[in-house]
Design a protein around this motif. Structure first.
Motif, short mmCIF file in Angstrom:
data_model
loop_
_atom_site.label_atom_id
_atom_site.label_comp_id
_atom_site.label_asym_id
_atom_site.label_seq_id
_atom_site.Cartn_x
_atom_site.Cartn_y
_atom_site.Cartn_z
N ALA A 12 36.20 40.12 46.44
CA ALA A 12 36.59 40.52 45.14
C ALA A 12 37.76 39.43 44.78
O ALA A 12 37.89 39.31 43.36
CB ALA A 12 37.49 41.87 44.93
N PHE A 13 38.15 38.60 45.78
CA PHE A 13 39.44 37.55 45.44
C PHE A 13 38.85 36.34 45.81
O PHE A 13 39.60 35.35 45.81
CB PHE A 13 40.73 38.01 45.94
CG PHE A 13 40.92 39.47 45.86
CD1 PHE A 13 41.73 39.68 44.67
CD2 PHE A 13 40.97 40.13 46.87
CE1 PHE A 13 42.07 41.01 44.38
CE2 PHE A 13 41.48 41.66 46.71
CZ PHE A 13 42.01 41.84 45.56
N SER A 14 37.61 36.14 46.10
CA SER A 14 36.97 34.98 46.51
C SER A 14 36.34 34.10 45.54
O SER A 14 35.78 34.65 44.22
CB SER A 14 36.14 35.06 47.51
OG SER A 14 36.85 35.79 48.68
N SER A 15 36.18 32.81 45.30
CA SER A 15 35.25 31.94 44.51
C SER A 15 34.03 32.01 44.85
O SER A 15 33.64 32.89 46.03
CB SER A 15 35.61 30.49 45.05
OG SER A 15 35.12 30.08 46.39
N GLU A 16 33.21 31.54 44.20
CA GLU A 16 31.59 31.93 44.28
C GLU A 16 31.14 31.25 45.50
O GLU A 16 30.46 31.96 46.31
CB GLU A 16 30.66 31.02 43.05
CG GLU A 16 30.94 31.96 41.96
CD GLU A 16 30.72 33.56 42.01
OE1 GLU A 16 29.50 33.81 42.43
OE2 GLU A 16 31.30 34.30 41.53
N GLU A 17 31.76 30.04 45.92
CA GLU A 17 31.38 29.41 47.31
C GLU A 17 31.71 30.20 48.38
O GLU A 17 31.05 30.37 49.10
CB GLU A 17 31.97 27.89 47.36
CG GLU A 17 31.88 27.31 48.62
CD GLU A 17 32.26 26.12 48.65
OE1 GLU A 17 32.59 25.44 49.67
OE2 GLU A 17 32.85 25.58 47.45
N GLU A 18 32.94 30.60 48.24
CA GLU A 18 33.70 31.68 49.38
C GLU A 18 32.88 33.12 49.46
O GLU A 18 32.41 33.51 50.58
CB GLU A 18 35.00 32.05 49.34
CG GLU A 18 35.89 30.65 49.35
CD GLU A 18 37.40 31.21 48.83
OE1 GLU A 18 37.53 31.90 47.92
OE2 GLU A 18 38.32 30.45 49.70
N LYS A 19 32.25 33.55 48.31
CA LYS A 19 31.51 34.80 48.43
C LYS A 19 30.07 34.46 49.13
O LYS A 19 29.75 35.30 49.95
CB LYS A 19 31.04 35.27 47.01
CG LYS A 19 32.32 35.71 46.50
CD LYS A 19 32.05 36.19 44.93
CE LYS A 19 33.37 36.79 44.10
NZ LYS A 19 32.94 37.33 42.79
#
Length: 77
Positions: free
Chosen positions: A37-44
């Motif tokens: 929920a608190f991550s960038s698209e790359e991190e997701k």
């Protein structure tokens, strides 16, 4: 000179250890999903890939639990 003595193969608690590993991995998946929920698209995307690997691990653990349960019932022969 110290001689290495092989450890006795104690499989009596393998099922419980594997069940703990499944539970811990499920908790890690939940925590990772909360983090998304608190991550960038790359991190997701990285989290999703890692969770897929975790799910594969869980499947392997469950298969091993089945094998160990059968071995326990058969007296580990």
């Amino acid at each position: 000179m110290v001689q290495n003595k092989p450890n006795h193969d104690d499989r009596s608690d393998n099922v419980e250890k594997l069940q703990d590993m499944v539970q811990n991995t499920l908790e890690n998946i939940d925590k990772a999903e909360e983090t998304m929920a608190f991550s960038s698209e790359e991190e997701k995307a990285k989290i999703e890939q890692k969770n897929k690997r975790r799910e594969q691990s869980i499947q392997g653990f469950r298969e091993e639990i089945e094998d160990e349960s059968v071995a326990r019932e058969n007296g580990y022969q």
